[in-house]
Design a protein around this motif. Sequence first.
Motif, short mmCIF file in Angstrom:
data_model
loop_
_atom_site.label_atom_id
_atom_site.label_comp_id
_atom_site.label_asym_id
_atom_site.label_seq_id
_atom_site.Cartn_x
_atom_site.Cartn_y
_atom_site.Cartn_z
N GLY A 32 -11.81 -19.04 4.12
CA GLY A 32 -12.37 -19.65 2.93
C GLY A 32 -13.40 -20.73 3.19
O GLY A 32 -13.92 -21.33 2.24
N ARG B 163 -13.77 -10.55 5.68
CA ARG B 163 -12.58 -11.35 5.39
C ARG B 163 -12.98 -12.66 4.72
O ARG B 163 -12.33 -13.11 3.77
N ALA C 132 -12.52 -14.28 0.58
CA ALA C 132 -11.83 -15.56 0.32
C ALA C 132 -12.75 -16.60 -0.30
O ALA C 132 -12.27 -17.60 -0.85
#
Length: 398
Positions: A336, A372, A376
């Motif tokens: 994130g 990925r 996020a």
Amino acid sequence: MWFRAALIALLSVVLALAAAGIAPIIPYELSLKIGANAADNILTILASSMLAVTTFSLTAMVTAFSGAAQLGTPRATELLIEDKTAQNALSTFLGGFLFAIVGIIALSTGLYGEQGRAILLIGTILMIAWIVLTLLRWIGKLAHFGRLGDTITRVEDKAATALENYPGPRIVAGRSDFEVPTKATFVTAHETGYVAHVDRKTLSEIAQAAETTLTLAGSAGHLAGSGQPLAWASEGAEIDKAEVRRQFFIRRARDLDQDPRFGMVVLSEIASRALSRAVNDPGTAIAVLISAERVLDRFLDQQGEYEPLEGLVDHPLSLEELVEDIVLPISRDGAGLVEVGIHLQKMLGGLARKFPGARHAMAKIAAEARDRAAAAISSDYDRDRLDKAHRSAFPKPA
């Protein structure tokens, strides 16, 4: 650590007691001029102060170990314990304390004459000079001993040394997995643990004597379960399995000395802890990536070219697996954080340029890390920045 402390303590005791034996070499008149009676007060001050300094040093070391375990990873505390400056400091202070105590006891028993007291005073002055120099070095070390940056540097240096000294072959593309044959003469482990060291030279001699070839199931750091193969030879080969097994040194935990992949794992643990919600320190994760890239830059550096040993098939070290050890945990825990994701792309792109043969593997890992992170990150602007970093790191061929 205890050995160094015990050795210096023993030498200190010997020095204190030797004053009585070598006293005759000091003229009596010179001992009067030196003022040998001053040794009593100096030794008393030395004994009381060294006990306090030794206690302080132990407290400082334990605090540093605890800080490294909490801020970094418990696997890094071993590197602090191995620090020679810390070991010398603790050993010197303990030795100074014992020297003073033994000297005071000997003085109170009348072991020394005037010449002996003069020798003891000279020895005390030399001991104080040694303690002062050690204390100055220890004070300088305490400024960063056990700090997070110091821990990262120690792990980086250890991983780089293990990588440079790796005795087996290296591959920049592909994985190091061997296909274990169904029919072979297997040498299995009798206990579960990690292979810390393999005596390759002796294994080569055993294989040559048996006129066969031994294939290693893994390198240092390989997890050997009880009953699982450590090595194998062709089916029907007559080898002394017990002798082969003795060339594999197995420990309960992985060791940084000869295991480059473990160095990457420890660095990734430091970064993962920094990326936890409780810490939230992406700067440390980026510092870890920079350290890891410096280590990986030396992947092809070797103190000597790889020389295969006759009769022995070594386990190769894979650049792709080393990169996965460091990148995958960080890409997961820092998914994130766009700044971490961008630096991951830069690092992987840099490795692809340095090792052209690994470009496909690096691009695959980078794409996985980008996807990925994109899942996020909620900001479209940050996702665009990440995509731009990926395209810049892996431009499409014209």
